[in-house]
Write a protein that holds these residues in place. Structure first.
Motif, PDB file in Angstrom:
ATOM      1  N   LEU A   1     -13.004 -11.482  24.945  1.00  0.00           N
ATOM      2  CA  LEU A   1     -12.282 -10.663  24.536  1.00  0.00           C
ATOM      3  C   LEU A   1     -10.859 -10.262  25.245  1.00  0.00           C
ATOM      4  N   THR A   2      -9.738 -10.769  24.907  1.00  0.00           N
ATOM      5  CA  THR A   2      -8.872 -10.934  25.858  1.00  0.00           C
ATOM      6  C   THR A   2      -7.957  -9.832  25.558  1.00  0.00           C
ATOM      7  N   GLY A   3      -7.974  -8.967  24.358  1.00  0.00           N
ATOM      8  CA  GLY A   3      -7.022  -7.972  24.261  1.00  0.00           C
ATOM      9  C   GLY A   3      -5.748  -8.324  23.144  1.00  0.00           C
ATOM     10  N   LEU A   4      -4.793  -7.661  23.189  1.00  0.00           N
ATOM     11  CA  LEU A   4      -3.760  -7.802  22.450  1.00  0.00           C
ATOM     12  C   LEU A   4      -2.480  -7.968  23.044  1.00  0.00           C
ATOM     13  N   SER A   5      -2.230  -8.000  24.419  1.00  0.00           N
ATOM     14  CA  SER A   5      -1.015  -7.664  25.342  1.00  0.00           C
ATOM     15  C   SER A   5      -0.039  -8.964  24.967  1.00  0.00           C
ATOM     16  N   LYS A   6      -0.871 -10.090  24.662  1.00  0.00           N
ATOM     17  CA  LYS A   6       0.146 -11.328  24.522  1.00  0.00           C
ATOM     18  C   LYS A   6       0.247 -11.544  22.796  1.00  0.00           C
ATOM     19  N   LEU A   7       0.022 -10.644  22.153  1.00  0.00           N
ATOM     20  CA  LEU A   7       0.096 -11.072  20.455  1.00  0.00           C
ATOM     21  C   LEU A   7       0.986 -10.210  19.811  1.00  0.00           C
ATOM     22  N   GLN A   8       2.051  -9.308  20.380  1.00  0.00           N
ATOM     23  CA  GLN A   8       2.974  -8.686  19.902  1.00  0.00           C
ATOM     24  C   GLN A   8       3.815  -9.579  18.870  1.00  0.00           C
ATOM     25  N   ASN A   9       4.017  -8.881  17.754  1.00  0.00           N
ATOM     26  CA  ASN A   9       4.721  -9.632  16.574  1.00  0.00           C
ATOM     27  C   ASN A   9       3.941 -10.988  16.040  1.00  0.00           C
ATOM     28  N   LYS A  10       2.590 -10.918  16.339  1.00  0.00           N
ATOM     29  CA  LYS A  10       1.894 -12.236  16.043  1.00  0.00           C
ATOM     30  C   LYS A  10       0.773 -11.952  15.026  1.00  0.00           C
ATOM     31  N   LEU A  11       0.399 -10.844  14.735  1.00  0.00           N
ATOM     32  CA  LEU A  11      -0.670 -10.325  14.167  1.00  0.00           C
ATOM     33  C   LEU A  11      -0.335 -10.087  12.776  1.00  0.00           C
ATOM     34  N   SER A  12      -1.416 -10.459  11.863  1.00  0.00           N
ATOM     35  CA  SER A  12      -0.933  -9.897  10.382  1.00  0.00           C
ATOM     36  C   SER A  12      -1.454  -8.684  10.155  1.00  0.00           C
ATOM     37  N   TRP A  13      -0.943  -7.947   9.253  1.00  0.00           N
ATOM     38  CA  TRP A  13      -1.421  -6.609   8.876  1.00  0.00           C
ATOM     39  C   TRP A  13      -2.612  -6.348   8.120  1.00  0.00           C
ATOM     40  N   PRO A  14      -3.470  -5.567   8.311  1.00  0.00           N
ATOM     41  CA  PRO A  14      -4.878  -5.642   7.740  1.00  0.00           C
ATOM     42  C   PRO A  14      -5.090  -5.609   6.233  1.00  0.00           C
ATOM     43  N   VAL A  15      -4.040  -5.143   5.725  1.00  0.00           N
ATOM     44  CA  VAL A  15      -3.873  -4.980   4.200  1.00  0.00           C
ATOM     45  C   VAL A  15      -2.448  -4.995   3.893  1.00  0.00           C
ATOM     46  N   LYS A  16      -1.971  -5.783   2.551  1.00  0.00           N
ATOM     47  CA  LYS A  16      -0.755  -5.742   2.074  1.00  0.00           C
ATOM     48  C   LYS A  16      -0.590  -4.436   1.219  1.00  0.00           C
ATOM     49  N   GLY A  17       0.736  -3.767   1.330  1.00  0.00           N
ATOM     50  CA  GLY A  17       0.953  -2.621   0.753  1.00  0.00           C
ATOM     51  C   GLY A  17       2.028  -1.941   1.126  1.00  0.00           C
ATOM     52  N   LYS A  18       2.467  -0.938   0.309  1.00  0.00           N
ATOM     53  CA  LYS A  18       3.449  -0.026   0.701  1.00  0.00           C
ATOM     54  C   LYS A  18       3.382   0.880   1.785  1.00  0.00           C
ATOM     55  N   THR A  19       4.106   0.956   3.082  1.00  0.00           N
ATOM     56  CA  THR A  19       3.836   1.923   3.974  1.00  0.00           C
ATOM     57  C   THR A  19       4.313   3.344   3.438  1.00  0.00           C
ATOM     58  N   LEU A  20       3.394   4.327   3.350  1.00  0.00           N
ATOM     59  CA  LEU A  20       3.729   5.823   2.969  1.00  0.00           C
ATOM     60  C   LEU A  20       4.072   6.635   4.217  1.00  0.00           C
TER      61      LEU A  20
END
Length: 395
Positions: free
Chosen positions: A265-284
């Motif tokens: 488990l290497t964390g998220l430090s190198k994954l900025q702007n590379k991950l998908s949102w957990p669900v698609k929808g409108k941001t409230l």
């Protein structure tokens, strides 16, 4: 945490009671100072004291009302937790039934295809056996015993006997194959009927769970209506949200203290702007915007249809999977190196504490537990306890 809120409100109210009492006493002494110099002020003093007593009784009554209201609200919040968990259990059961239904329906289709192929094979074998029987009948005029006893043309007789033996062996083989086909067809037909019965049982069970779900949702709606009738002031609402946020922080701090880092488990430090949102929808609600008073959103609130799958943004281990006040059914994933992601207000949770999850794997279903007004997902990313803007990681 409820005790903290109740104590806070009561202590504030007590402080206000003392101030009001001092002010009233000051007014009483100021009003009665000249009257003490005259003999006709006794009635004024008695009236002032009576008014002060009435005010003190009113304050005491208000304190009692606030205490009763807080106690009732605490009971309703506990009932909301019970309702949310009931909905989660039923929804998870329905989700499992739907998966079994899909598997069963697939088995039925496969068995139907196999049954059809076996019937075709059976028909071909029947035709072949019929042909062999007709052939045997047409050659039956040659008496096999006569051929054996006939000493003339011995070579021709030997060839004829060999031919008969060959035909008989082929016929026996076809009969054995035919019997095997019949047995397999019977087995497949029985399994086919069993799966059809199983399918009907699953459908009946699903209908029963759907009815339970409707009852649980109606109960939850009733609880929310009772909670909504207990209107909170802006300060009380701020205190409530602050207490819930502090409760979450304490839970995350405890989780951080027991994390055992995994090598892969290497964390998220190198994954900025590379991950998908957990669900698609409108941001409230967006990260950093005003929530209540000086409180701001530490994550994002995404609107999505109820029961839609929530997927983890990256591989990790489930640290928390339970109901938490203010956040409903909550899952927290450890991604390593101090990075966590949390997913709140779910209808049901699909993973348990300690389970390993992979990127994009379903971990929950969209809901509105914890008192959320409409279905959606509250999503946070944290690093060593500090909330980060999910928009910098997810695209």
């Amino acid at each position: 945490m409820r005790l903290f809120i109740n104590t806070y409100l009561v202590s504030n109210l007590t402080r206000y009671t003392v101030i009001i009492s001092l002010v009233l006493l000051s007014l009483l002494f100021t009003a009665t100072a000249p009257a003490q110099q005259s003999d006709g002020n006794a009635d004024a003093q008695l009236q002032s004291r009576a008014k002060l007593s009435d005010v003190q009784k009113a304050i005491a009554k208000q304190e009692s009302n606030i205490f009763d209201t807080n106690k009732q609200r605490s009971s309703l919040e506990q009932q909301l937790k019970t309702d949310d968990l009931a909905i989660a259990n039923v929804t998870k059961a329905i989700n499992n039934i739907e998966a079994e239904l899909s598997i069963t329906q697939s088995k039925i289709v496969d068995l139907a295809v196999e049954k059809k192929q076996l019937n075709l094979s059976k028909e071909r074998q029947e035709q072949l056996l019929a042909k062999q029987l007709r052939s045997a009948y047409t050659t039956g005029q040659h008496d096999y015993l006569k051929l054996l006893l006939n000493q003339d043309q011995s070579e021709k007789i030997q060839r004829t006997i060999s031919y008969y033996q060959y035909i008989n062996k082929a016929r026996i083989k076809e009969i054995e194959s035919f019997q095997a086909t019949i047995a397999q067809l019977l087995q497949v037909s029985t399994e086919h009927q069993t799966q059809i019965a199983n399918l009907q049982q699953l459908k009946d069970e699903q209908l029963q769970k759907d009815n339970q779900l409707r009852i649980s949702k109606a109960q939850r709606s009733n609880t929310l209506q009772k909670l909504s009738r207990q209107l909170l002031s802006s300060q009380q609402q701020l205190n409530k949200l602050k207490a819930e946020e502090e409760n979450l922080n304490q839970a995350l701090n405890k989780l951080a203290a027991i994390i055992q880092a995994e090598i892969d488990l290497t964390g998220l430090s190198k994954l900025q702007n590379k991950l998908s949102w957990p669900v698609k929808g409108k941001t409230l609600h967006r990260f950093g915007t005003r929530k209540q008073g000086y409180l701001t959103w530490k994550g994002v609130l995404i609107s999505a249809p109820i029961s839609r799958q929530v997927q983890t943004i990256h591989n990790g281990t489930v640290l928390f999977s339970d109901w938490l006040k203010g956040y409903g059914l909550l899952t927290v994933i450890d991604h390593g190196n101090g990075y966590m992601s949390l997913y709140a207000h779910n209808q049901t949770l699909l993973k348990s504490v300690g389970e390993r999850v992979e990127t994009g794997e379903p971990i929950a279903l969209i809901g509105q537990s914890g008192g959320l007004e409409q279905p959606g997902l509250y999503f946070e990313i944290r690093h060593r306890g500090k909330a980060l803007n999910p928009k910098l990681w997810c695209r």
